[in-house]
Design a protein around this motif. Structure first.
Motif, PDB file in Angstrom:
ATOM      1  N   ALA A 192      10.255  34.977 -17.911  1.00  0.00           N
ATOM      2  CA  ALA A 192       9.269  35.554 -17.010  1.00  0.00           C
ATOM      3  C   ALA A 192       9.965  36.513 -16.050  1.00  0.00           C
ATOM      4  CB  ALA A 192       8.561  34.456 -16.232  1.00  0.00           C
ATOM      5  N   PHE A 193       9.374  37.675 -15.872  1.00  0.00           N
ATOM      6  CA  PHE A 193       9.931  38.668 -14.957  1.00  0.00           C
ATOM      7  C   PHE A 193       9.405  38.422 -13.549  1.00  0.00           C
ATOM      8  CE2 PHE A 193      10.829  40.712 -18.896  1.00  0.00           C
ATOM      9  CZ  PHE A 193      11.920  41.532 -18.642  1.00  0.00           C
ATOM     10  N   LEU A 194      10.277  38.597 -12.554  1.00  0.00           N
ATOM     11  CA  LEU A 194       9.869  38.493 -11.157  1.00  0.00           C
ATOM     12  C   LEU A 194       9.563  39.898 -10.645  1.00  0.00           C
ATOM     13  CD1 LEU A 194      12.511  36.013  -9.716  1.00  0.00           C
ATOM     14  CD2 LEU A 194      10.215  35.522 -10.534  1.00  0.00           C
ATOM     15  N   GLY A 195       8.378  40.073 -10.112  1.00  0.00           N
ATOM     16  CA  GLY A 195       8.080  41.366  -9.511  1.00  0.00           C
ATOM     17  C   GLY A 195       6.915  42.045 -10.184  1.00  0.00           C
ATOM     18  N   PRO A 196       6.589  43.214  -9.664  1.00  0.00           N
ATOM     19  CA  PRO A 196       7.237  43.855  -8.517  1.00  0.00           C
ATOM     20  C   PRO A 196       6.700  43.312  -7.187  1.00  0.00           C
ATOM     21  CG  PRO A 196       5.508  45.262  -9.370  1.00  0.00           C
ATOM     22  CD  PRO A 196       5.576  44.063 -10.279  1.00  0.00           C
ATOM     23  N   PRO A 197       7.561  43.253  -6.157  1.00  0.00           N
ATOM     24  CA  PRO A 197       7.062  42.843  -4.843  1.00  0.00           C
ATOM     25  C   PRO A 197       6.211  43.957  -4.229  1.00  0.00           C
ATOM     26  CG  PRO A 197       9.371  43.446  -4.705  1.00  0.00           C
ATOM     27  CD  PRO A 197       8.996  43.518  -6.151  1.00  0.00           C
ATOM     28  N   GLU A 198       5.374  43.573  -3.271  1.00  0.00           N
ATOM     29  CA  GLU A 198       4.563  44.558  -2.547  1.00  0.00           C
ATOM     30  C   GLU A 198       5.384  44.999  -1.329  1.00  0.00           C
ATOM     31  OE1 GLU A 198       0.500  44.237  -0.124  1.00  0.00           O
ATOM     32  OE2 GLU A 198       0.387  43.386  -2.151  1.00  0.00           O
ATOM     33  N   VAL A 199       5.552  46.304  -1.157  1.00  0.00           N
ATOM     34  CA  VAL A 199       6.409  46.828  -0.089  1.00  0.00           C
ATOM     35  C   VAL A 199       5.637  47.809   0.773  1.00  0.00           C
ATOM     36  CG1 VAL A 199       8.506  48.165   0.392  1.00  0.00           C
ATOM     37  CG2 VAL A 199       8.481  46.549  -1.502  1.00  0.00           C
ATOM     38  N   ASN A 200       5.760  47.668   2.092  1.00  0.00           N
ATOM     39  CA  ASN A 200       5.223  48.636   3.039  1.00  0.00           C
ATOM     40  C   ASN A 200       6.325  48.999   4.019  1.00  0.00           C
ATOM     41  OD1 ASN A 200       2.375  49.088   2.428  1.00  0.00           O
ATOM     42  ND2 ASN A 200       2.187  46.884   2.788  1.00  0.00           N
ATOM     43  N   ILE A 201       6.391  50.272   4.399  1.00  0.00           N
ATOM     44  CA  ILE A 201       7.406  50.665   5.369  1.00  0.00           C
ATOM     45  C   ILE A 201       6.764  51.477   6.487  1.00  0.00           C
ATOM     46  CG2 ILE A 201       9.367  50.579   3.794  1.00  0.00           C
ATOM     47  CD1 ILE A 201       9.250  53.533   3.454  1.00  0.00           C
ATOM     48  N   THR A 202       7.293  51.277   7.686  1.00  0.00           N
ATOM     49  CA  THR A 202       6.868  52.040   8.855  1.00  0.00           C
ATOM     50  C   THR A 202       8.114  52.551   9.554  1.00  0.00           C
ATOM     51  OG1 THR A 202       6.790  50.007  10.167  1.00  0.00           O
ATOM     52  CG2 THR A 202       4.711  50.776   9.228  1.00  0.00           C
ATOM     53  N   SER A 203       7.944  53.644  10.282  1.00  0.00           N
ATOM     54  CA  SER A 203       9.107  54.214  10.959  1.00  0.00           C
ATOM     55  C   SER A 203       9.212  53.687  12.372  1.00  0.00           C
ATOM     56  CB  SER A 203       9.016  55.744  10.958  1.00  0.00           C
ATOM     57  OG  SER A 203       7.847  56.148  11.629  1.00  0.00           O
ATOM     58  N   CYS A 204      10.435  53.672  12.870  1.00  0.00           N
ATOM     59  CA  CYS A 204      10.726  53.323  14.257  1.00  0.00           C
ATOM     60  C   CYS A 204      11.859  54.262  14.690  1.00  0.00           C
ATOM     61  CB  CYS A 204      11.106  51.842  14.387  1.00  0.00           C
ATOM     62  SG  CYS A 204      12.200  51.194  13.109  1.00  0.00           S
ATOM     63  N   PRO A 205      12.219  54.301  15.973  1.00  0.00           N
ATOM     64  CA  PRO A 205      13.261  55.255  16.401  1.00  0.00           C
ATOM     65  C   PRO A 205      14.596  55.017  15.675  1.00  0.00           C
ATOM     66  CG  PRO A 205      12.064  54.452  18.288  1.00  0.00           C
ATOM     67  CD  PRO A 205      11.605  53.634  17.108  1.00  0.00           C
ATOM     68  N   VAL A 251      13.321  41.470  -6.427  1.00  0.00           N
ATOM     69  CA  VAL A 251      13.403  40.059  -6.068  1.00  0.00           C
ATOM     70  C   VAL A 251      13.969  39.310  -7.271  1.00  0.00           C
ATOM     71  CG1 VAL A 251      12.059  38.007  -5.474  1.00  0.00           C
ATOM     72  CG2 VAL A 251      11.451  40.214  -4.480  1.00  0.00           C
ATOM     73  N   THR A 252      14.984  38.469  -7.014  1.00  0.00           N
ATOM     74  CA  THR A 252      15.574  37.651  -8.076  1.00  0.00           C
ATOM     75  C   THR A 252      15.731  36.214  -7.573  1.00  0.00           C
ATOM     76  OG1 THR A 252      17.818  38.231  -7.388  1.00  0.00           O
ATOM     77  CG2 THR A 252      16.856  39.559  -9.140  1.00  0.00           C
ATOM     78  N   ALA A 253      15.894  35.301  -8.510  1.00  0.00           N
ATOM     79  CA  ALA A 253      16.145  33.901  -8.181  1.00  0.00           C
ATOM     80  C   ALA A 253      17.438  33.485  -8.867  1.00  0.00           C
ATOM     81  CB  ALA A 253      14.982  33.032  -8.659  1.00  0.00           C
TER      82      ALA A 253
END
Length: 153
Positions: free
Chosen positions: A1-14, A88-90
């Motif tokens: 069984a394959f792990l993934g894909p994870p859900e990713v969100n990114i936001t900027s900061c200084p 993501v891996t185990a």
């Protein structure tokens, strides 16, 4: 069984970006209940690859025991575009599908410039003067409608 894909969100900061990761769902059930990857593996590893003008950089592998978690990548150049992909891996499962690339521009330091400070100061002073004039007018010291008493004329 394959792990993934994870859900990713990114936001900027200084001078940084904040990466929020949600583990992918599992397809395993126990007594009808869908198990999470944490239920199955207890602890998972995740790798973040950061892509910018300089090329791709793999961040050091980290561990998680949470379904949804965040990490901050610091010391980035301001106003530069960065993209991340997460796997993501185990310990018992090294088969994975990486997340799609998500991109954002790192913010510059949030310091207001001289021009913004000067304009904000001028607006504040104007409002204070207007408020004082209104109070003085309301109190009747300016633009009196009544004629002065005969003794003051």
């Amino acid at each position: 069984a394959f792990l993934g894909p994870p859900e990713v969100n990114i936001t900027s900061c200084p001078n940084c970006i904040n990466v929020t990761i949600k583990l992918p769902p599992s397809h395993f059930r126990d007594r009808g209940k869908l198990l999470s990857l944490i239920d199955i593996y207890e602890e998972l590893d995740y790798d973040i690859t950061l892509k910018s003008l300089d090329g791709e950089h793999k961040r050091p592998r980290q561990k998680t025991t949470e379904e949804v978690f965040s990490t901050v990548i610091e010391e980035l150049y301001p106003s530069r575009n960065y993209c991340v992909s997460v796997v993501v891996t185990a310990s018992l499962n090294k088969h994975y599908i990486p997340s799609r690339w998500k991109c954002v521009t790192a913010d510059s330091e949030a310091r207001p410039g001289y021009h913004e400070v000067a304009v904000a100061g001028a607006v504040c002073v104007s409002l204070i003067i207007a408020a004082v004039l209104k109070c003085v007018h309301t109190a009747g010291f300016i633009l009196q409608k009544k004629s002065l008493p005969q003794s003051l004329v």
